[in-house]
Scaffold this active site. Structure first.
Site, PDB file in Angstrom:
ATOM      1  N   GLY A   1       0.817  -1.202   0.000  1.00  0.00           N
ATOM      2  CA  GLY A   1       0.000   0.000   0.000  1.00  0.00           C
ATOM      3  C   GLY A   1       0.854   1.256   0.000  1.00  0.00           C
ATOM      4  O   GLY A   1       2.060   1.217   0.270  1.00  0.00           O
ATOM      5  N   CYS A   2       0.232   2.365  -0.299  1.00  0.00           N
ATOM      6  CA  CYS A   2       0.972   3.627  -0.414  1.00  0.00           C
ATOM      7  C   CYS A   2       1.495   4.074   0.952  1.00  0.00           C
ATOM      8  O   CYS A   2       2.691   4.341   1.110  1.00  0.00           O
ATOM      9  CB  CYS A   2       0.102   4.693  -1.054  1.00  0.00           C
ATOM     10  SG  CYS A   2      -1.534   4.885  -0.305  1.00  0.00           S
ATOM     11  N   TYR A   3       0.605   4.182   1.942  1.00  0.00           N
ATOM     12  CA  TYR A   3       1.072   4.596   3.277  1.00  0.00           C
ATOM     13  C   TYR A   3       2.102   3.630   3.832  1.00  0.00           C
ATOM     14  O   TYR A   3       3.123   4.066   4.385  1.00  0.00           O
ATOM     15  CB  TYR A   3      -0.101   4.691   4.248  1.00  0.00           C
ATOM     16  CG  TYR A   3      -0.997   5.899   4.087  1.00  0.00           C
ATOM     17  CD1 TYR A   3      -0.490   7.188   4.215  1.00  0.00           C
ATOM     18  CD2 TYR A   3      -2.356   5.759   3.860  1.00  0.00           C
ATOM     19  CE1 TYR A   3      -1.319   8.302   4.108  1.00  0.00           C
ATOM     20  CE2 TYR A   3      -3.195   6.860   3.758  1.00  0.00           C
ATOM     21  CZ  TYR A   3      -2.672   8.130   3.881  1.00  0.00           C
ATOM     22  OH  TYR A   3      -3.491   9.219   3.783  1.00  0.00           O
TER      23      TYR A   3
ATOM     24  N   THR B   1       4.250   1.799   2.304  1.00  0.00           N
ATOM     25  CA  THR B   1       5.540   1.969   1.641  1.00  0.00           C
ATOM     26  C   THR B   1       6.320   3.125   2.248  1.00  0.00           C
ATOM     27  O   THR B   1       7.496   2.990   2.626  1.00  0.00           O
ATOM     28  CB  THR B   1       5.335   2.195   0.133  1.00  0.00           C
ATOM     29  OG1 THR B   1       4.716   1.028  -0.422  1.00  0.00           O
ATOM     30  CG2 THR B   1       6.653   2.456  -0.572  1.00  0.00           C
TER      31      THR B   1
END
Lengths: 345, 345, 345, 345
Positions: D148-150, D152
């Site tokens: 996921g973005c967060y 990462t």
């Protein structure tokens, strides 16, 4: 004086709530919704928490009349027409913010709005409330149709030229730009932040429904003006309209003469501010206020007059002018509740 | 092929660094600054950390020539002129991004730039590098003067009409809108975030220095076009130019005919995309790319053609077109290093 | 009552002008500048055209006293200290918006502001005007030091916990975010639109001068609180501060208990709105208003209380609280001139 | 190598199209949609006009396998799980961008996603593709679950501390901020421009589904880390995530030591850039690129480590890392097609 708001959940409605909150005479004592009766306005707009805790009621003209004397009607075009009639029949003064009663030629309405128009006779007594120009008409109105946002900026920008019959037929180009609140609060992909931010769009090319509204006003003062070329753009900002107007003049004029014409025309008009020659307004310089600011110039090489007019689309272009209309109509000072400085920055 | 960048700290310069980073033939091996020699570019632009760690050097044409064959010159108008000459004298190919060599009438330069112009003879062999139109001229150039951002959008938008001599004299109105990177990286109150954000400004009314540049190009194809009315607006976004062009046509034309004209004119032009009839481009749809996208229409009521052209001002309006010019000039495919999709959203 | 503004050209100053324009008792009759005497305020802020056409005068305490009774002093830290003294000596009531008088430990001032502090005795009679909490102190003040923007949001967010001594020593983390008007109107590359827009920055990591101001207030209510970890971020928007506060509690508490504590603490505090449990405020929901809105939660897994408090940095964080202080100090209702709804959207 | 994209109309999908367009090995030869088969991608994204004119097809694993070898699967959580299995069964390599396969504890999935989880045995051979850290695992994967973005941004920011077991149990606070593209392209009132612009919101307080994903990774390196306090905020910008991490350390450390630890840990990691001590990254400094930039500090007064990590949520937080994973998995250089400079400004 008790006033009601019908159609509270749109951006125009909530701006009326903001402005009426500080009005010294009008007291907003009830709000209505055609689909959200029973819900609190704060559930749609938490910024009103603790300050405006009204519950929306279903629209019932008799009940409204029992509580209020004047109604601000802020529902969409096509819906407004029916409620307008019922509210007037109930004996209420109505200021309508929709486009349903703005066009004198009902066939124009059919063509540009793609909806069935009202009957022509329903327009009787309706005054197009361009409040800075037609105060006497407003005082004697049976019903006020509040102007559109683009027409307010555009017509105020061109009024001195139109009134003095200086404009070459069919020559007007209005390149208009608006903040995104003008698109309303409906869920749509096109108006998502990620689609609008860092983006500049043109929309409704040659088909914006405000075109005939502008033409109608200008031709009232000078029937030779004819048709306009009017394009609209979406700017990545919340509020503000700028209309850049390009006009061919029948006779050459200097910038100084043009500026003097505007200064003279608007010298007693509180909410129109003509800027000094060489200065042009930006939209944020009227943010949150009822002002229309205007800058004028003449392109000496091509002879065109270039006029720039700016407003806050939710104030002068909607809620503010509606209150100004109601003030005039009910005999108050036109500026009651509207003497607000722009919020800058 | 080794290339150099002179003037690295402006937004145009750093965009050249971005684009050249992925160029398969040009290798950026040295950067120069007229005031920041000895400093690293990463100290001005930390986003280059670890990827482009060049140190800027003082501008010394002989030293540049010793390391590179071609120079992108991205310094301000008025400064560029002197360096151009020295760099050319040193035997370098120069693509100049300033306005110093764009105007064939040097008195126009004096009037619009408020600076002393170069001598007329210095213009010999200079090609105005409108890369999508004049490829043959570019191949044979002695020196490339890269077009301005507004002229690129405006002229590409009007070229099919100008080339076919369809435009009524002095009738063109260009209402242009730009993102703020066009104003450069100089500290100024006017360009602070708090002044620009949620704001829309018109600026340099009737006096923008790109006016004669646009006129010069259009009149090259049709000397009857005459003068234009050109206004520029600042949009609260970083990148992107939209030019909305209003044109009186000598003969009536349908939208379909107009669209076909544009499709035909640009059918083999890779970086100009004419949109399907009824579709209009937005600026973000070309963000970060070398495209110029165009939408066309005819206002049936007033007869005016309304053309919309958009570019990324830092790419097609500056660094991208400069590389496209260099590609063509050096015999490469024009798209080398430029075949990038727009970054959306 | 006549009031004066010293330091009119900053964003805090012009916000005072906006708010005072609608104050029913205070009349702003003169404005002063330490460097721009003789110039009109409208030349710096054209949005005031026609509405506030005051000319700035040089700062002369005796002349100010002759015209006004109370002064809002909105000049930078380091400059304010000298004018404060002179204005007080001239017999004026002074509300100071700078940081010069906020820190009781003058060595803290030296350390965090990197400037020489005032003498300790000059702090006598100074009240830190956290207007929603210390009304009695304000009524008896000799001088009002208006709190900083971040401290106002942060301290109001933590006051119920601090007052009840519920916080574990040295455990508080405040992750604060601010709009860009907080950076003022000085020309700088770092605050250009193109640098801030579409960007998110952390700044003054571990060194923000508001750190000791927050600690001082919290430790006043509970000396065991100790030190805080306070970080500040710049958000690409004009107005608004959000402080997200993470706190270790001495004893476990449920979200319902925490919410009740906040509701009880602030039940008679007009300008602090505790949101219903599960609802959290956004910054635009207080834009243009004097509200501080608070949402509370307990992270059940880690036991930390997570508190969110938002203000408009220019209103509650500067001009609005300054007027609220002046209202209380002079015996008016604290809300005079401040009963404004947030401007949304 | 032919690759396919399943789920093309979201922002993650279209970013994959952008990046794959310049990939020297992967050729995107087919795109698929579970609901829009038969439509052109350009009708959803006109910026692809003339460059990527693919027609979306219905998802049919056998047909996909006939054309391509590897699939990027960019459909929502809850939908991805079924397609993943079918695509793998058809013999395709699959890089899945959803959250369906990220959590090893399927009950965590049920709790945080509020959906039924996959069966535990389906997780066999799945590698959580944190590409900068676990390259060996990726090379031997049966299936790649893209982070996921967060997570990462957060996990890369804390990895050096976690790996060295320096973190006090349950002490981590991650205050995360994201641009709005992370919310996807679904029509919603909450994500309209007018609601987001000039606004700052906290959302999913204590309930964001990325919480267990972050915890799972950190506890892999140090099972004593326990639980985190993780809050997410919406920033009025398109792209970018900043995670500000506050950590209690088991033993005191100086900023210099901390910085050296990070420099050493990441010295051979191309896409993680540790900034010089005292410098902190902003989100725009990685815009459009696959970098994760990190700044570190120690708050000397409270002893907490304060770490700042930034990524472009659509690149390193989604499409870029997916390609990086595919590169590693298929034996290519990890940077193929990803060696792009950030687009600044």
């Amino acid at each position: 004086m008790k006033v009601a708001l019908v159609g509270a959940t749109g951006y125009g409605g909530v701006e009326l709530i903001r402005l009426l909150h500080n009005h010294p005479v009008f007291e907003l004592n009830a709000i209505y919704s055609h689909s959200k009766g029973g819900e609190s306005i704060r559930s749609y707009y938490p910024h009103l928490s603790g300050a405006v805790e009204l519950i929306m009621d279903d629209i019932d003209p008799e009940k409204i009349k029992a509580k209020s004397d004047l109604v601000f009607l802020a529902v969409p075009a096509g819906i407004s027409r029916d409620w307008s009639k019922k509210l007037r029949d109930a004996g209420l003064k109505v200021v309508d913010l929709s486009g349903d009663f703005r066009l004198e030629d009902v066939e124009d309405y059919r063509k540009w709005y793609k909806k069935d128009p009202i009957a022509k006779e329903e327009l009787e007594g309706v005054v197009f409330g361009l409040a800075d120009i037609v105060k006497d008409e407003i005082r004697n109105a049976a019903f006020i149709s509040n102007p559109g946002c683009y027409p307010t900026a555009s017509v105020l920008g061109l009024y001195p030229l139109a009134k003095n019959k200086m404009i070459v037929r069919n020559s007007i180009v209005i390149d208009a730009k608006s903040g995104v609140t003008g698109a309303g609060r409906g869920a749509s992909v096109a108006n998502l932040f990620s689609e609008i931010d860092e983006n500049l769009k043109i929309y409704k090319v040659n088909t914006h429904q405000h075109t005939p509204e502008i033409e109608q006003q200008l031709n009232r003062w000078d029937p030779e003006i004819g048709m306009i070329t009017f394009e609209t753009h979406l700017i990545p900002m919340n509020r503000g309209i700028m209309a850049t107007e390009y006009v061919d003049l029948k006779s050459p004029i200097t910038a100084e003469e043009l500026h003097k014409l505007y200064m003279d025309t608007y010298k007693d008009v509180k909410f129109v501010r003509v800027r000094p020659l060489g200065e042009f307004p930006s939209t944020k310089e009227v943010q949150g206020s009822n002002y229309c600011d205007i800058g004028v110039s003449v392109n000496e090489r091509t002879g065109k007059a270039v006029i720039v007019s700016v407003i806050d689309n939710l104030v002068k272009g909607a809620a503010g002018q509606a209150i100004q209309n109601a003030n005039i109509w009910t005999g108050l000072d036109e500026a009651e509740g509207l003497d607000l400085l722009p919020m800058y920055p």
